[in-house]
Design a protein around this motif. Structure first.
Motif, PDB file in Angstrom:
ATOM      1  N   ASP A 185       0.576  -0.722   0.312  1.00 43.91           N
ATOM      2  CA  ASP A 185      -0.143  -0.220   0.241  1.00 43.91           C
ATOM      3  C   ASP A 185       1.002   1.493   0.179  1.00 43.91           C
ATOM      4  O   ASP A 185       0.807   1.940  -0.731  1.00 43.91           O
ATOM      5  CB  ASP A 185      -0.825   0.116   0.780  1.00 43.91           C
ATOM      6  N   GLU A 186       1.984   1.320   0.692  1.00 45.23           N
ATOM      7  CA  GLU A 186       3.073   2.510   1.170  1.00 45.23           C
ATOM      8  C   GLU A 186       3.653   2.694  -1.085  1.00 45.23           C
ATOM      9  O   GLU A 186       3.453   4.003  -0.707  1.00 45.23           O
ATOM     10  CB  GLU A 186       3.904   1.853   2.062  1.00 45.23           C
ATOM     11  N   VAL A 187       3.905   1.783  -1.011  1.00 50.18           N
ATOM     12  CA  VAL A 187       3.989   1.557  -2.325  1.00 50.18           C
ATOM     13  C   VAL A 187       3.301   2.168  -3.805  1.00 50.18           C
ATOM     14  O   VAL A 187       4.240   3.406  -4.208  1.00 50.18           O
ATOM     15  CB  VAL A 187       4.721   0.273  -3.383  1.00 50.18           C
ATOM     16  N   GLU A 188       2.347   1.733  -3.573  1.00 44.68           N
ATOM     17  CA  GLU A 188       1.255   2.303  -4.158  1.00 44.68           C
ATOM     18  C   GLU A 188       0.767   3.965  -3.940  1.00 44.68           C
ATOM     19  O   GLU A 188       1.069   4.485  -5.089  1.00 44.68           O
ATOM     20  CB  GLU A 188       0.317   1.446  -4.331  1.00 44.68           C
ATOM     21  N   LEU A 189       0.761   3.924  -3.174  1.00 48.72           N
ATOM     22  CA  LEU A 189       0.382   5.910  -2.526  1.00 48.72           C
ATOM     23  C   LEU A 189       1.727   6.313  -2.414  1.00 48.72           C
ATOM     24  O   LEU A 189       1.202   7.524  -3.213  1.00 48.72           O
ATOM     25  CB  LEU A 189       0.470   5.330  -0.341  1.00 48.72           C
ATOM     26  N   ARG A 190       3.269   5.796  -2.250  1.00 53.11           N
ATOM     27  CA  ARG A 190       4.052   6.437  -3.649  1.00 53.11           C
ATOM     28  C   ARG A 190       3.901   7.033  -5.054  1.00 53.11           C
ATOM     29  O   ARG A 190       4.255   7.830  -5.623  1.00 53.11           O
ATOM     30  CB  ARG A 190       5.261   5.573  -2.845  1.00 53.11           C
ATOM     31  N   CYS A 191       3.627   6.377  -5.224  1.00 54.78           N
ATOM     32  CA  CYS A 191       3.193   5.865  -6.782  1.00 54.78           C
ATOM     33  C   CYS A 191       2.648   6.650  -7.243  1.00 54.78           C
ATOM     34  O   CYS A 191       2.681   7.594  -8.312  1.00 54.78           O
ATOM     35  CB  CYS A 191       2.876   4.445  -8.041  1.00 54.78           C
ATOM     36  N   MET A 192       1.107   6.957  -7.126  1.00 51.75           N
ATOM     37  CA  MET A 192       0.288   7.592  -7.500  1.00 51.75           C
ATOM     38  C   MET A 192       0.424   9.122  -6.719  1.00 51.75           C
ATOM     39  O   MET A 192      -0.235   9.885  -7.471  1.00 51.75           O
ATOM     40  CB  MET A 192      -1.089   7.843  -5.849  1.00 51.75           C
ATOM     41  N   VAL A 193       1.132   9.746  -5.380  1.00 52.92           N
ATOM     42  CA  VAL A 193       1.718  10.585  -5.161  1.00 52.92           C
ATOM     43  C   VAL A 193       2.797  11.411  -6.198  1.00 52.92           C
ATOM     44  O   VAL A 193       2.362  12.419  -6.361  1.00 52.92           O
ATOM     45  CB  VAL A 193       2.163  10.935  -4.085  1.00 52.92           C
ATOM     46  N   ALA A 194       3.247  10.824  -6.828  1.00 50.04           N
ATOM     47  CA  ALA A 194       4.771  10.989  -6.975  1.00 50.04           C
ATOM     48  C   ALA A 194       3.496  11.174  -9.003  1.00 50.04           C
ATOM     49  O   ALA A 194       4.141  12.376  -9.496  1.00 50.04           O
ATOM     50  CB  ALA A 194       5.431  10.020  -8.124  1.00 50.04           C
ATOM     51  N   ALA A 195       2.819  10.340  -9.444  1.00 42.25           N
ATOM     52  CA  ALA A 195       2.159  10.822 -10.620  1.00 42.25           C
ATOM     53  C   ALA A 195       1.482  12.082 -11.028  1.00 42.25           C
ATOM     54  O   ALA A 195       0.966  12.350 -11.301  1.00 42.25           O
ATOM     55  CB  ALA A 195       1.027   9.343 -10.756  1.00 42.25           C
ATOM     56  N   GLU A 196       0.892  12.259  -9.474  1.00 38.17           N
ATOM     57  CA  GLU A 196       0.319  13.833  -9.037  1.00 38.17           C
ATOM     58  C   GLU A 196       1.247  14.805  -9.619  1.00 38.17           C
ATOM     59  O   GLU A 196       1.046  15.961  -9.700  1.00 38.17           O
ATOM     60  CB  GLU A 196      -0.983  13.486  -7.934  1.00 38.17           C
ATOM     61  N   GLN A 197       2.413  14.648  -8.732  1.00 33.39           N
ATOM     62  CA  GLN A 197       3.798  15.468  -9.079  1.00 33.39           C
ATOM     63  C   GLN A 197       3.805  15.786  -9.690  1.00 33.39           C
ATOM     64  O   GLN A 197       3.549  16.982 -10.781  1.00 33.39           O
ATOM     65  CB  GLN A 197       4.894  15.455  -7.896  1.00 33.39           C
ATOM     66  N   GLN A 198       3.770  14.845 -10.906  1.00 34.39           N
ATOM     67  CA  GLN A 198       4.205  15.430 -12.171  1.00 34.39           C
ATOM     68  C   GLN A 198       2.757  15.426 -13.238  1.00 34.39           C
ATOM     69  O   GLN A 198       3.476  16.689 -14.350  1.00 34.39           O
ATOM     70  CB  GLN A 198       4.358  13.367 -12.881  1.00 34.39           C
ATOM     71  N   LYS A 199       1.999  15.513 -12.675  1.00 38.12           N
ATOM     72  CA  LYS A 199       0.805  16.277 -13.551  1.00 38.12           C
ATOM     73  C   LYS A 199       0.837  17.949 -13.765  1.00 38.12           C
ATOM     74  O   LYS A 199       0.311  18.177 -13.871  1.00 38.12           O
ATOM     75  CB  LYS A 199      -0.892  15.698 -13.255  1.00 38.12           C
ATOM     76  N   ALA A 200       1.248  17.859 -12.014  1.00 35.99           N
ATOM     77  CA  ALA A 200       1.007  19.569 -11.126  1.00 35.99           C
ATOM     78  C   ALA A 200       1.975  19.629 -11.957  1.00 35.99           C
ATOM     79  O   ALA A 200       2.256  21.229 -12.462  1.00 35.99           O
ATOM     80  CB  ALA A 200       1.374  19.090  -9.887  1.00 35.99           C
ATOM     81  N   GLN A 201       3.674  19.628 -12.217  1.00 36.49           N
ATOM     82  CA  GLN A 201       4.907  19.906 -12.827  1.00 36.49           C
ATOM     83  C   GLN A 201       4.446  20.306 -14.296  1.00 36.49           C
ATOM     84  O   GLN A 201       4.751  21.261 -15.111  1.00 36.49           O
ATOM     85  CB  GLN A 201       5.710  19.258 -12.273  1.00 36.49           C
TER      86      GLN A 201
END
Length: 75
Positions: A8-24
């Motif tokens: 779950d932690e790995v999945e959450l980190r991936c989701m956060v990284a994807a959202e950060q990339q979208k925002a950038q």
């Protein structure tokens, strides 16, 4: 709140990284739109002096972005 498992932690980190990339990406597109609106009145077959400033504007943005990323990496 229950503790997250390793998966779950790995999945959450991936989701956060994807959202950060979208925002950038969104921020970069917005900046290019601002540069375009400021420097290009009418697209044409050749560049005038005002249109050539678009390149300088984008170059400055890239330099600034790299400096900010470097600073965040140091923190």
């Amino acid at each position: 709140m229950a503790e997250l498992g390793e998966d779950d932690e790995v999945e959450l980190r991936c989701m956060v990284a994807a959202e950060q990339q979208k925002a950038q990406f969104t921020a970069q597109v917005h900046f290019v739109e601002l540069c375009w609106a400021k420097c290009v009145e009418k697209p044409g077959n050749c560049l005038n002096s005002r249109t050539e400033n678009l390149s300088s504007c984008v170059d400055c943005f890239i330099d600034t972005t790299l400096a900010i990323i470097s600073r965040f990496a140091q923190i």
